[in-house]
Design a protein around this motif. Sequence first.
Motif, mmCIF file in Angstrom:
data_model
loop_
_atom_site.group_PDB
_atom_site.id
_atom_site.type_symbol
_atom_site.label_atom_id
_atom_site.label_comp_id
_atom_site.label_asym_id
_atom_site.label_seq_id
_atom_site.Cartn_x
_atom_site.Cartn_y
_atom_site.Cartn_z
ATOM 1 N N ALA A 126 39.889 58.165 13.757
ATOM 2 C CA ALA A 126 40.705 58.492 14.943
ATOM 3 C C ALA A 126 39.822 58.530 16.185
ATOM 4 C CB ALA A 126 41.407 59.834 14.725
ATOM 5 N N PRO A 127 40.383 58.133 17.363
ATOM 6 C CA PRO A 127 39.598 58.172 18.621
ATOM 7 C C PRO A 127 39.192 59.590 18.973
ATOM 8 C CG PRO A 127 41.589 56.848 18.879
ATOM 9 C CD PRO A 127 41.721 57.559 17.566
ATOM 10 N N GLY A 128 38.027 59.742 19.635
ATOM 11 C CA GLY A 128 37.570 61.044 20.078
ATOM 12 C C GLY A 128 38.290 61.507 21.342
ATOM 13 N N GLU A 129 38.048 62.791 21.767
ATOM 14 C CA GLU A 129 38.655 63.331 22.977
ATOM 15 C C GLU A 129 38.056 62.652 24.218
ATOM 16 O OE1 GLU A 129 41.054 65.590 23.329
ATOM 17 O OE2 GLU A 129 41.317 65.564 21.149
ATOM 18 N N PRO A 130 38.910 62.357 25.271
ATOM 19 C CA PRO A 130 38.368 61.744 26.500
ATOM 20 C C PRO A 130 37.318 62.632 27.152
ATOM 21 C CG PRO A 130 40.778 61.669 26.459
ATOM 22 C CD PRO A 130 40.349 62.564 25.325
ATOM 23 N N GLY A 131 36.321 62.001 27.778
ATOM 24 C CA GLY A 131 35.300 62.744 28.493
ATOM 25 C C GLY A 131 35.811 63.292 29.821
ATOM 26 N N VAL A 132 35.039 64.177 30.460
ATOM 27 C CA VAL A 132 35.398 64.746 31.766
ATOM 28 C C VAL A 132 35.217 63.676 32.855
ATOM 29 C CG1 VAL A 132 34.857 66.526 33.469
ATOM 30 C CG2 VAL A 132 34.683 67.022 31.014
#
Length: 764
Positions: free
Chosen positions: A32-38
Motif C-alpha cells: 500500500a502507498p505511504g502517507e503523503p509528506g508535508v
Amino acid sequence: MKKNKITLLAMALFCAIGVSACSDGEDGKDGAPGEPGVPGTPGTPGAPAGSTVDTVATAADFKLTLQPADIVVVGADDFSIKFTATGKNSKGDDVPFTGLEKVALYVTNQVANTTSSGAPMLWSNNALANEFGSSMYCTPTGKAAARGGAEVDACTLVEDAENPGTYTGTWEHDGNAPVVVADGDPNSMFRVMIRTYDVTDATGVSISDKLLSTPLDFIPATGEMAVSAKDSVSSAACIQCHSELMGYDDGDKRIANIGAHHNYQKVENCIACHNPAYAADQNDPEKGFNPNFNAMIHTIHAGGHLAEWGVLKGDAEEFAGVHFPAELNECTTCHDNGNQWKENVYREACVGCHVTVNFETGEGHSDFQLPQADDSQCMNCHIGNLSPDAVHKVGARAIATDSMEISVSSVSYTENASPTADEIVVTFDVTVDGAPIADGFDFTDYTKYDVMLLGWVDTDGTYHGNATKTMNLNGVPAVGGKLVVTLQKDGLDFDGKSIAITPRFSVCADAKGMLAKCADADIEYVGVTMAPAYWNLANADGSGATPVRQSNPASITADEAKCSTCHGSLTVAKHYGNERFDQCVGCHNNTWGGSYHVAVEYKSDEVDADGKPIFKTLEGVTFSNRDLVTVAHRFHTGLWDDNRGFPGIHLDSDLEVVGYPALATDCQACHKDGAKFFAADGGLTSGKRAIAVDAAGTQFITPVAESCRSCHYSASALAHFESNGATVHGKPDTTADLPVESCATCHAEGKTYGVDKVHAGGAH
C-alpha cells in the motif's frame, strides 16, 4: 559440469528469495502507498514577463534618471549616487532595466575665473581636478578595466534587489571618490551625467549609440535645478546641420552625427572633457589647436578655410575637411542661446578662428597691431561699432536681401514682319528700402550677376530651359523706378505660351546691409527679393499663365527653410544669388541636359608639389543632367569634381563621404516632415516623369532612378534600376513620354522597403 549446474541452481534460488522479500504477501503484489509528506514552503512568485528588461532595441529606448538629493559630489561627506534605469519592453512600456555591469560618472562644476584671462566662469571637471581622469567607473566589483586594459579602482555599483532598475554607487576604497571636490562650492552649479556600457539588443548586438543620461544641472547646497549661463550654443543649433537623434523626448534633443568619439549627443556632454583642464596654446606646434570647447569648436568649423589659408598645423590638420555650410561671420547660426558670445569677449575664443593673431606682439590684432597681455581690456573696445556682432556683420546679408525688391510689372509681345524680329519687352519695378530707385540709376557697378532668364512653361508646369533667353539689367538706366528691357525673339516659339522670368541676379552690400558698389563692398552675392514672374503671352494682361511646378508647394517635397537652417542663406554658395527653388529652374531644370560636372572625382592620398590633395576620376560613374534634384543629391553625397576648387563635400580615397554633416539617410534634413515622394501612379509627387540628358533636350531618362543613383551609383544598382523599368543613364530614350518606373512597388512610403523605413534618418 556438476559444479556449474550447482552454481546456476544457487543463483536461481537467490533471485527467488530476493523477489519474495519485496512483496507484502504471498501473492507478490505491491504494498500500500505511504502517507503523503508535508508540503514544502511556496517559492517567491517570479516577476511577470516583460516587467523588467535587460536589453533594448535602440539607445533612445534606454533612460537613466538622476535626482539632486541622491548625489554627493562636493564637500567632506562620502561619495554616493543613486539612479534608476529603464528600458522599453516589447509593448513599448518603460520598465526597470536590470543587470547593469558598468557605467561611467562625469561630474563638472562652474567656478569663478580669478584671473584676467578667459571667460568669467569656467568649467572644472572634478575627476580631472583630482588628477584621476575625465570620469570614474562604477561596477559591481569596485574594479574596472580602463583604456589600455589597466585595472583601476571604481565605485561599487549595487542594484536594489527589492526595486529592480534602481542602482546605488559608493566608494569602498581609501579616501573619497575622485569625482568629489572636497573644497568645492556647494552653492555653485554642478553638472552630472552617466554613461552606460555593454548594453545590447535582444540578439546580443551592442547598441551603436552611446547611452547617456540627460545631464543634470543643480545646486548641491539647495538641491535646486540650475541653468548654466555658459551654454551659449544649444544642441538644437547643432542639429540644424548634424541631424537629430530620433526617439527622445522633445525636451531632450540630441545630435545624431558628430564623428568625434561617436557621439556625445549634446553640447552639455562635451564640456565634461573639453574644459580648461585640457586647454593648450592655440599655437602649440604638435596639437595645433586649443581643446577647450569654446576655442576648439571655432577652429573645427573654420577648418576648411584655415586649411586653404595654410595656417592649420599639427593635429588640427584633421579639421581641413570641415567646410562650414553657412558664412563664418554669421555667429548666430550657432550662438542661439543668449548674448554671452558678444558680452564676454576674451582672446581664447577669438583665436579659435583668428588663428594668425599674436596677442603677445599684437601682430594681426587690428590695423594698429595692438598687443594684449590679458583680457582685461577687451570689452573696452569691443562694444558698439566694434562689438562681435558688428565687426562680423551678423545679419547684414539678410538685411541687404530684404532691402532690395525687383518684380515684373508688365510684358508685351510684338509681332513684326520678320518672325526673327519679334520683340518681347519686359518692365521691372525696382525698390530699395521701399522707395523706387532714382532716375538714371545703373546697376553696372553694384552687381555680381545681372541676368534675368526667360523660358517657357507647358501646361503641366514643366520649365523648358533649353529655350532660355537672357536679359541683362546692367547698362539699363532707371526711369520712374523702372527698368525696361527689350529682347528679340530670334526664332524661338513663344507664341501664346506661358513664359517664366527668373532671376540670376545678385548685388553687393556694405557691413550694414546697404547697397554698395562691389569694389567697396563688405558682402557679395546678395540675392535680391524677387519671385519668378509668369506671363501668358496669349493675353495682354498676362492672365492665365501656368507657373512652374517648383512654385507649387504641393509639388515640392524639399523645404527651403530647412536648407537655410544649415546654410543660413542659399546664396552662401555664391551661386548667382538665388534664394528659392523656383529661382533656380532657369538653369536647373529637367528639360535642359548636359552638366558642367560630368565626372565624379575622389580625393586620393597623393598631393601635388604644393602639398594640395590630388583628385582622381572615379571610373565608370558620370552624370549628364543639371536637374535640381539630382544636382542637389550629387553635391551633398560628394559625387562631384574639383573643377571649381576644393569641394567641401567629397569622396575620400576609401570612397567614403567627407564633409556632409548630417546623416546620409536623414531625408528630413532637407525634405518636408512627412513628405510623400511617390504619387499614386508610382511616379514622383512633383509630376516630373523624364529628365533630359543632352543640351538640345532630345534624349531622356527616368527621374526616380536618377535621383537614387545620386547615392547608389554602383553598376549593380544601375542594373537593378534598369531591371525595374527605368530608362537609365547611358541608355536614353528619344521621347520624354517615358513609362513610370516600378520603384514605388517596393520603395513607396509604407512598403516593407519604403524610403521612410530604409532611410529612417536619426532613428537608430
